[in-house]
Scaffold this active site. Structure first.
Site, PDB file in Angstrom:
ATOM      1  CB  SER A   1      21.596  -1.184 -22.388  1.00  0.00           C
ATOM      2  OG  SER A   1      20.475  -1.028 -21.896  1.00  0.00           O
TER       3      SER A   1
ATOM      4  N   GLY B   1      20.885   2.233 -25.249  1.00  0.00           N
ATOM      5  CA  GLY B   1      20.131   3.533 -25.320  1.00  0.00           C
ATOM      6  C   GLY B   1      19.199   3.599 -26.669  1.00  0.00           C
TER       7      GLY B   1
ATOM      8  CG  ASN C   1      16.552   2.899 -23.872  1.00  0.00           C
ATOM      9  OD1 ASN C   1      17.031   3.039 -22.568  1.00  0.00           O
ATOM     10  ND2 ASN C   1      17.021   2.172 -24.641  1.00  0.00           N
TER      11      ASN C   1
ATOM     12  CG  ASP D   1      22.249   0.067 -13.898  1.00  0.00           C
ATOM     13  OD1 ASP D   1      21.924  -0.799 -13.447  1.00  0.00           O
ATOM     14  OD2 ASP D   1      22.765   0.415 -15.088  1.00  0.00           O
TER      15      ASP D   1
ATOM     16  CG  HIS E   1      21.828  -1.866 -17.749  1.00  0.00           C
ATOM     17  ND1 HIS E   1      21.835  -0.536 -17.157  1.00  0.00           N
ATOM     18  CD2 HIS E   1      21.392  -1.622 -18.888  1.00  0.00           C
ATOM     19  CE1 HIS E   1      21.584   0.296 -18.180  1.00  0.00           C
ATOM     20  NE2 HIS E   1      21.095  -0.370 -19.310  1.00  0.00           N
TER      21      HIS E   1
END
Length: 202
Positions: free
Chosen positions: A30, A65, A94, A175, A178
């Protein structure tokens, strides 16, 4: 006869120009897929813009992801399809955030590098750092995975994609993970420092 000869020369010249275009494949998660923003705001698109006057083609094969295992499974087809000269491998975040096996992560990265080399593509490793959610020993070993792979294969290495912005809250989306669109030029600069010498650009 004369016009046929000129036509052949033009065809050869056009072929030479086409073959001189080299592809940069970005295999990431991402952080490279412009998560939470328009694709044209991401650092990969900004790289494409920076190189638009140069003979380079940018292919962004990043998926939100994605793990090192997922990238390893997808890379063979991508190498066949695009025949890249360089592959920017931005994977591992991840794996770390999910607490996956670091031994498996290292093995996956090594196989990614080997696949690139088998297809005569030059791999570049883009690293990331993770919070110590799983304890400091895990975090330290996570960083060592990148360093080990880079040293073993003598690779170009971007140590930390988020260098310079990681501790600046306004550069992150809600979040807290990011980066925002405003942060993307900094990500590009971090990659560019290592990529520019490889591309032999001023």
């Amino acid at each position: 006869m004369r016009y046929w000869f000129i036509g052949v020369l033009l065809m050869i010249g056009n072929g030479a120009c086409a073959s001189s275009v080299q592809t940069i494949l970005v295999l990431g998660d991402s952080l490279s897929a412009a998560y939470g923003m328009k694709p044209e705001q991401g650092w990969v698109h900004l790289l494409e813009e920076r190189l638009k006057e140069q003979p380079f083609n940018i292919v962004n094969a990043s998926i939100s992801g994605e793990t090192t295992a997922g990238g390893k499974n997808r890379l063979p087809k991508l190498l066949q399809q695009y025949q890249p000269t360089w592959v920017l491998i931005e994977l591992g975040a991840n794996d770390g955030l999910r607490g996956l096996s670091l031994k498996a992560m290292q093995n996956n990265l090594e196989q990614l590098v080997q696949l690139c080399q088998q297809h005569h593509a030059i791999p570049v490793i883009i690293g990331i750092k993770i919070p110590d959610n799983y304890g400091q020993p895990y975090t330290d070993k996570f960083l060592q995975v990148y360093q080990s792979v880079v040293q073993q294969y003598q690779l170009t290495f971007v140590p930390f994609l988020l260098e310079g912005i990681a501790l600046v809250p306004q550069f992150f989306q809600n979040d807290g993970i990011h980066p925002t669109a405003a942060a993307q030029p900094y990500l590009l600069d971090n990659v560019w420092k290592q990529l520019q010498p490889l591309l032999q650009l001023p």
